[in-house]
Design a protein around this motif. Structure first.
Motif, PDB file in Angstrom:
ATOM      1  N   PHE A  67       0.872  -1.092  -0.107  1.00  0.00           N
ATOM      2  CA  PHE A  67      -0.029  -0.091  -0.023  1.00  0.00           C
ATOM      3  C   PHE A  67       0.924   1.276  -0.015  1.00  0.00           C
ATOM      4  O   PHE A  67       2.024   1.401   0.483  1.00  0.00           O
ATOM      5  N   CYS A  68       0.366   2.379  -0.486  1.00  0.00           N
ATOM      6  CA  CYS A  68       1.082   3.688  -0.387  1.00  0.00           C
ATOM      7  C   CYS A  68       0.045   4.691  -0.599  1.00  0.00           C
ATOM      8  O   CYS A  68      -1.331   4.476  -0.866  1.00  0.00           O
ATOM      9  N   ASP A  69       0.285   6.084   0.046  1.00  0.00           N
ATOM     10  CA  ASP A  69      -0.680   7.038  -0.040  1.00  0.00           C
ATOM     11  C   ASP A  69      -0.811   7.728  -1.573  1.00  0.00           C
ATOM     12  O   ASP A  69      -1.871   7.851  -1.793  1.00  0.00           O
ATOM     13  N   TYR A  70       0.512   7.947  -2.144  1.00  0.00           N
ATOM     14  CA  TYR A  70       0.230   8.557  -3.390  1.00  0.00           C
ATOM     15  C   TYR A  70       0.678   7.964  -4.570  1.00  0.00           C
ATOM     16  O   TYR A  70      -0.016   8.002  -5.745  1.00  0.00           O
ATOM     17  N   GLY A  71       1.714   7.400  -4.742  1.00  0.00           N
ATOM     18  CA  GLY A  71       2.324   6.558  -5.617  1.00  0.00           C
ATOM     19  C   GLY A  71       3.194   7.305  -6.686  1.00  0.00           C
ATOM     20  O   GLY A  71       4.170   6.768  -7.007  1.00  0.00           O
ATOM     21  N   LYS A  72       2.597   8.302  -7.139  1.00  0.00           N
ATOM     22  CA  LYS A  72       3.438   9.015  -8.420  1.00  0.00           C
ATOM     23  C   LYS A  72       4.624   9.697  -7.818  1.00  0.00           C
ATOM     24  O   LYS A  72       5.504  10.012  -8.574  1.00  0.00           O
ATOM     25  N   ASN A  73       4.941   9.573  -6.469  1.00  0.00           N
ATOM     26  CA  ASN A  73       6.063  10.011  -6.102  1.00  0.00           C
ATOM     27  C   ASN A  73       7.251   9.109  -5.701  1.00  0.00           C
ATOM     28  O   ASN A  73       8.437   9.343  -5.163  1.00  0.00           O
ATOM     29  N   ILE A  74       6.820   7.669  -6.007  1.00  0.00           N
ATOM     30  CA  ILE A  74       7.608   6.700  -5.876  1.00  0.00           C
ATOM     31  C   ILE A  74       8.282   6.320  -7.480  1.00  0.00           C
ATOM     32  O   ILE A  74       7.542   6.425  -8.417  1.00  0.00           O
TER      33      ILE A  74
END
Length: 82
Positions: A67-74
């Motif tokens: 799980f992640c909060d935003y994704g696009k910053n990964i």
């Protein structure tokens, strides 16, 4: 380029209650749920979701339960495993 919402240079500009941030988190959580529903050995289907979720992904194996909060910053490089 790192979006302003993720920049450490302007932490006061980040408002997690902003409607755009709420929508981005909702999208990421939906993609994570879809990703976790696909068996780990279905690599092509999972790769398509990685590409939608993350800012960049080369090769990755991410086992269900992610799980992640935003994704696009990964941004994921070569031979990533989680």
């Amino acid at each position: 380029m790192i979006p302003l919402m993720f920049s450490k240079c302007h932490p006061v500009d980040f408002n997690p209650f902003d409607l755009q941030h709420i929508a981005t988190r909702k999208r990421a959580k939906t993609l994570c749920l879809q990703l976790n529903a696909i068996p780990a050995h279905h690599k092509k289907a999972r790769l398509a979701l990685y590409q939608d979720l993350f800012g960049h992904v080369s090769t990755a194996i991410i086992e269900p339960g992610f799980f992640c909060d935003y994704g696009k910053n990964i941004f994921i490089g070569e031979q990533f495993f989680a």
